[in-house]
Write a protein that holds these residues in place. Sequence first.
Motif, PDB file in Angstrom:
ATOM      1  N   PHE A   1       0.835  -1.205   0.000  1.00  0.00           N
ATOM      2  CA  PHE A   1       0.000   0.000   0.000  1.00  0.00           C
ATOM      3  C   PHE A   1       0.869   1.254   0.000  1.00  0.00           C
ATOM      4  CE2 PHE A   1      -2.140   3.296   2.620  1.00  0.00           C
ATOM      5  CZ  PHE A   1      -3.171   3.608   1.748  1.00  0.00           C
ATOM      6  N   GLU A   2       1.902   1.260   0.846  1.00  0.00           N
ATOM      7  CA  GLU A   2       2.800   2.432   0.931  1.00  0.00           C
ATOM      8  C   GLU A   2       3.470   2.694  -0.422  1.00  0.00           C
ATOM      9  OE1 GLU A   2       3.789   4.494   3.448  1.00  0.00           O
ATOM     10  OE2 GLU A   2       3.234   3.508   5.315  1.00  0.00           O
ATOM     11  N   VAL A   3       3.916   1.631  -1.088  1.00  0.00           N
ATOM     12  CA  VAL A   3       4.586   1.793  -2.381  1.00  0.00           C
ATOM     13  C   VAL A   3       3.612   2.337  -3.416  1.00  0.00           C
ATOM     14  CG1 VAL A   3       5.658   0.542  -4.307  1.00  0.00           C
ATOM     15  CG2 VAL A   3       6.394   0.081  -1.963  1.00  0.00           C
ATOM     16  N   ARG A   4       2.438   1.741  -3.492  1.00  0.00           N
ATOM     17  CA  ARG A   4       1.439   2.164  -4.487  1.00  0.00           C
ATOM     18  C   ARG A   4       0.991   3.603  -4.228  1.00  0.00           C
ATOM     19  NH1 ARG A   4      -3.338  -0.294  -6.575  1.00  0.00           N
ATOM     20  NH2 ARG A   4      -4.410   1.310  -7.760  1.00  0.00           N
ATOM     21  N   LEU A   5       0.710   3.920  -2.962  1.00  0.00           N
ATOM     22  CA  LEU A   5       0.282   5.257  -2.580  1.00  0.00           C
ATOM     23  C   LEU A   5       1.335   6.299  -2.966  1.00  0.00           C
ATOM     24  CD1 LEU A   5      -1.664   7.125  -0.876  1.00  0.00           C
ATOM     25  CD2 LEU A   5      -0.225   6.534   1.102  1.00  0.00           C
ATOM     26  N   SER A   6       2.585   6.006  -2.643  1.00  0.00           N
ATOM     27  CA  SER A   6       3.651   6.981  -2.876  1.00  0.00           C
ATOM     28  C   SER A   6       4.043   7.065  -4.341  1.00  0.00           C
ATOM     29  CB  SER A   6       4.861   6.633  -2.001  1.00  0.00           C
ATOM     30  OG  SER A   6       4.513   6.791  -0.631  1.00  0.00           O
ATOM     31  N   THR A   7       3.905   5.980  -5.070  1.00  0.00           N
ATOM     32  CA  THR A   7       4.151   6.015  -6.516  1.00  0.00           C
ATOM     33  C   THR A   7       3.132   6.928  -7.188  1.00  0.00           C
ATOM     34  OG1 THR A   7       5.036   3.765  -6.475  1.00  0.00           O
ATOM     35  CG2 THR A   7       4.338   4.608  -8.611  1.00  0.00           C
ATOM     36  N   ASP A   8       1.865   6.745  -6.848  1.00  0.00           N
ATOM     37  CA  ASP A   8       0.806   7.583  -7.429  1.00  0.00           C
ATOM     38  C   ASP A   8       0.949   9.045  -7.008  1.00  0.00           C
ATOM     39  OD1 ASP A   8      -0.149   5.273  -8.561  1.00  0.00           O
ATOM     40  OD2 ASP A   8      -1.943   5.125  -7.326  1.00  0.00           O
TER      41      ASP A   8
ATOM     42  N   VAL B   1       6.855  17.510  -1.255  1.00  0.00           N
ATOM     43  CA  VAL B   1       5.954  16.360  -1.127  1.00  0.00           C
ATOM     44  C   VAL B   1       6.303  15.311  -2.185  1.00  0.00           C
ATOM     45  CG1 VAL B   1       3.552  15.570  -1.277  1.00  0.00           C
ATOM     46  CG2 VAL B   1       4.097  17.645  -0.016  1.00  0.00           C
ATOM     47  N   LYS B   2       6.649  15.756  -3.390  1.00  0.00           N
ATOM     48  CA  LYS B   2       7.099  14.825  -4.436  1.00  0.00           C
ATOM     49  C   LYS B   2       8.350  14.073  -3.978  1.00  0.00           C
ATOM     50  CE  LYS B   2       5.430  17.356  -8.533  1.00  0.00           C
ATOM     51  NZ  LYS B   2       4.619  16.391  -9.255  1.00  0.00           N
ATOM     52  N   THR B   3       9.286  14.809  -3.376  1.00  0.00           N
ATOM     53  CA  THR B   3      10.529  14.203  -2.880  1.00  0.00           C
ATOM     54  C   THR B   3      10.227  13.199  -1.770  1.00  0.00           C
ATOM     55  OG1 THR B   3      11.780  16.200  -3.433  1.00  0.00           O
ATOM     56  CG2 THR B   3      12.779  14.707  -1.846  1.00  0.00           C
ATOM     57  N   LEU B   4       9.339  13.576  -0.865  1.00  0.00           N
ATOM     58  CA  LEU B   4       8.933  12.672   0.216  1.00  0.00           C
ATOM     59  C   LEU B   4       8.313  11.398  -0.360  1.00  0.00           C
ATOM     60  CD1 LEU B   4       8.462  12.174   3.299  1.00  0.00           C
ATOM     61  CD2 LEU B   4       6.233  13.287   2.996  1.00  0.00           C
ATOM     62  N   ALA B   5       7.430  11.549  -1.334  1.00  0.00           N
ATOM     63  CA  ALA B   5       6.756  10.391  -1.939  1.00  0.00           C
ATOM     64  C   ALA B   5       7.763   9.454  -2.606  1.00  0.00           C
ATOM     65  CB  ALA B   5       5.716  10.867  -2.947  1.00  0.00           C
ATOM     66  N   LYS B   6       8.747  10.044  -3.294  1.00  0.00           N
ATOM     67  CA  LYS B   6       9.769   9.215  -3.947  1.00  0.00           C
ATOM     68  C   LYS B   6      10.586   8.453  -2.918  1.00  0.00           C
ATOM     69  CE  LYS B   6      13.382   9.253  -7.436  1.00  0.00           C
ATOM     70  NZ  LYS B   6      14.149  10.028  -8.408  1.00  0.00           N
ATOM     71  N   HIS B   7      10.958   9.129  -1.829  1.00  0.00           N
ATOM     72  CA  HIS B   7      11.717   8.480  -0.764  1.00  0.00           C
ATOM     73  C   HIS B   7      10.910   7.324  -0.159  1.00  0.00           C
ATOM     74  CE1 HIS B   7      14.601   8.060   2.533  1.00  0.00           C
ATOM     75  NE2 HIS B   7      13.533   7.877   3.300  1.00  0.00           N
ATOM     76  N   MET B   8       9.629   7.565   0.103  1.00  0.00           N
ATOM     77  CA  MET B   8       8.774   6.531   0.697  1.00  0.00           C
ATOM     78  C   MET B   8       8.642   5.332  -0.234  1.00  0.00           C
ATOM     79  SD  MET B   8       7.936   7.406   3.712  1.00  0.00           S
ATOM     80  CE  MET B   8       8.110   8.898   4.681  1.00  0.00           C
ATOM     81  N   GLN B   9       8.456   5.600  -1.510  1.00  0.00           N
ATOM     82  CA  GLN B   9       8.336   4.498  -2.476  1.00  0.00           C
ATOM     83  C   GLN B   9       9.595   3.633  -2.463  1.00  0.00           C
ATOM     84  OE1 GLN B   9       8.385   5.624  -6.615  1.00  0.00           O
ATOM     85  NE2 GLN B   9       8.905   3.544  -7.173  1.00  0.00           N
ATOM     86  N   GLN B  10      10.750   4.263  -2.606  1.00  0.00           N
ATOM     87  CA  GLN B  10      12.007   3.513  -2.696  1.00  0.00           C
ATOM     88  C   GLN B  10      12.329   2.776  -1.402  1.00  0.00           C
ATOM     89  OE1 GLN B  10      14.654   6.687  -3.932  1.00  0.00           O
ATOM     90  NE2 GLN B  10      14.249   6.317  -6.114  1.00  0.00           N
ATOM     91  N   SER B  11      12.096   3.429  -0.294  1.00  0.00           N
ATOM     92  CA  SER B  11      12.399   2.827   1.000  1.00  0.00           C
ATOM     93  C   SER B  11      11.511   1.610   1.272  1.00  0.00           C
ATOM     94  CB  SER B  11      12.228   3.875   2.099  1.00  0.00           C
ATOM     95  OG  SER B  11      12.597   3.342   3.339  1.00  0.00           O
ATOM     96  N   HIS B  12      10.219   1.768   0.978  1.00  0.00           N
ATOM     97  CA  HIS B  12       9.292   0.647   1.230  1.00  0.00           C
ATOM     98  C   HIS B  12       9.484  -0.491   0.229  1.00  0.00           C
ATOM     99  CE1 HIS B  12       6.934   1.853   4.702  1.00  0.00           C
ATOM    100  NE2 HIS B  12       7.142   3.097   4.294  1.00  0.00           N
ATOM    101  N   GLU B  13       9.954  -0.179  -0.963  1.00  0.00           N
ATOM    102  CA  GLU B  13      10.293  -1.256  -1.904  1.00  0.00           C
ATOM    103  C   GLU B  13      11.412  -2.129  -1.345  1.00  0.00           C
ATOM    104  OE1 GLU B  13       9.023   0.596  -6.270  1.00  0.00           O
ATOM    105  OE2 GLU B  13      11.065   0.897  -5.527  1.00  0.00           O
ATOM    106  N   LYS B  14      12.399  -1.500  -0.702  1.00  0.00           N
ATOM    107  CA  LYS B  14      13.499  -2.263  -0.097  1.00  0.00           C
ATOM    108  C   LYS B  14      13.008  -3.105   1.080  1.00  0.00           C
ATOM    109  CE  LYS B  14      17.095   0.999  -1.448  1.00  0.00           C
ATOM    110  NZ  LYS B  14      17.955   2.101  -1.029  1.00  0.00           N
ATOM    111  N   ILE B  15      12.177  -2.512   1.927  1.00  0.00           N
ATOM    112  CA  ILE B  15      11.620  -3.265   3.056  1.00  0.00           C
ATOM    113  C   ILE B  15      10.792  -4.442   2.541  1.00  0.00           C
ATOM    114  CG2 ILE B  15      10.044  -3.178   5.040  1.00  0.00           C
ATOM    115  CD1 ILE B  15      10.842  -0.187   5.355  1.00  0.00           C
ATOM    116  N   ASN B  16       9.978  -4.184   1.514  1.00  0.00           N
ATOM    117  CA  ASN B  16       9.147  -5.241   0.933  1.00  0.00           C
ATOM    118  C   ASN B  16       9.994  -6.376   0.368  1.00  0.00           C
ATOM    119  OD1 ASN B  16       7.018  -3.577   1.565  1.00  0.00           O
ATOM    120  ND2 ASN B  16       6.469  -3.092  -0.534  1.00  0.00           N
ATOM    121  N   LYS B  17      11.131  -6.019  -0.228  1.00  0.00           N
ATOM    122  CA  LYS B  17      12.023  -7.042  -0.785  1.00  0.00           C
ATOM    123  C   LYS B  17      12.572  -7.930   0.327  1.00  0.00           C
ATOM    124  CE  LYS B  17      16.015  -7.492  -3.848  1.00  0.00           C
ATOM    125  NZ  LYS B  17      17.085  -6.799  -4.581  1.00  0.00           N
TER     126      LYS B  17
END
Length: 197
Positions: A71-78, A88-104
């Motif tokens: 959810f965090e990745v999808r939300l922040s990607t969108d 806010v764009k920078t925050l969203a990009k950071h959240m997407q990348q960070s949560h992708e690593k956690i998800n991995k």
Amino acid sequence: MKRLMVYVIPFALGFAACNNAGTQNNSDTTLPSDTGITDNMARDVNRDVLPNDSVRDDSKNLVKAAEDGLFEVRLSTDAQSKASTASVKTLAKHMQQSHEKINKDLKALAAQKSIVTPTAISDGQSKDISDLMEKSGKDFDKAYVDKLESAHKDAIDLFEKMSEKAEDPDIKAFFTKHLPELRMHLDMVMKEKDKLK
């Protein structure tokens, strides 16, 4: 009688070998990433497969963390295409990348433990994102940051609980390892929220 024993034993051994081979294949089955397994489906599978309550509880919480991470990745990607301010764009990009690593990390751990995790967000989460995407400008930015705040508070509660109570040492270590990162995320979110007031 002796002749009967000679035929029965090889048959029994052959049956056992086939039975073991079938079991092994089931545990080695990997699901493609686009299967659309939801949180509830994963919980049902794990409930049927996992042997005891403590392992099942660890599994249930790992499944919950997996779905929340998706959810965090999808939300922040969108959000990156919809946010109106650069921060806010920078925050969203950071959240997407960070949560992708956690998800991995989570996916690798789940595979190691033979725990089935979701590959799709729930219908409710999908609706939350759709509702959010209807907003625009500063209204969107505020709503996105509020959603991040809520999601991270829930995640921190889950990760704190599991870093203390998980029975499986590897699962406990996963939650403990990523807890400081989630706390840092919440700090970032709160700073952004103050800027948007």
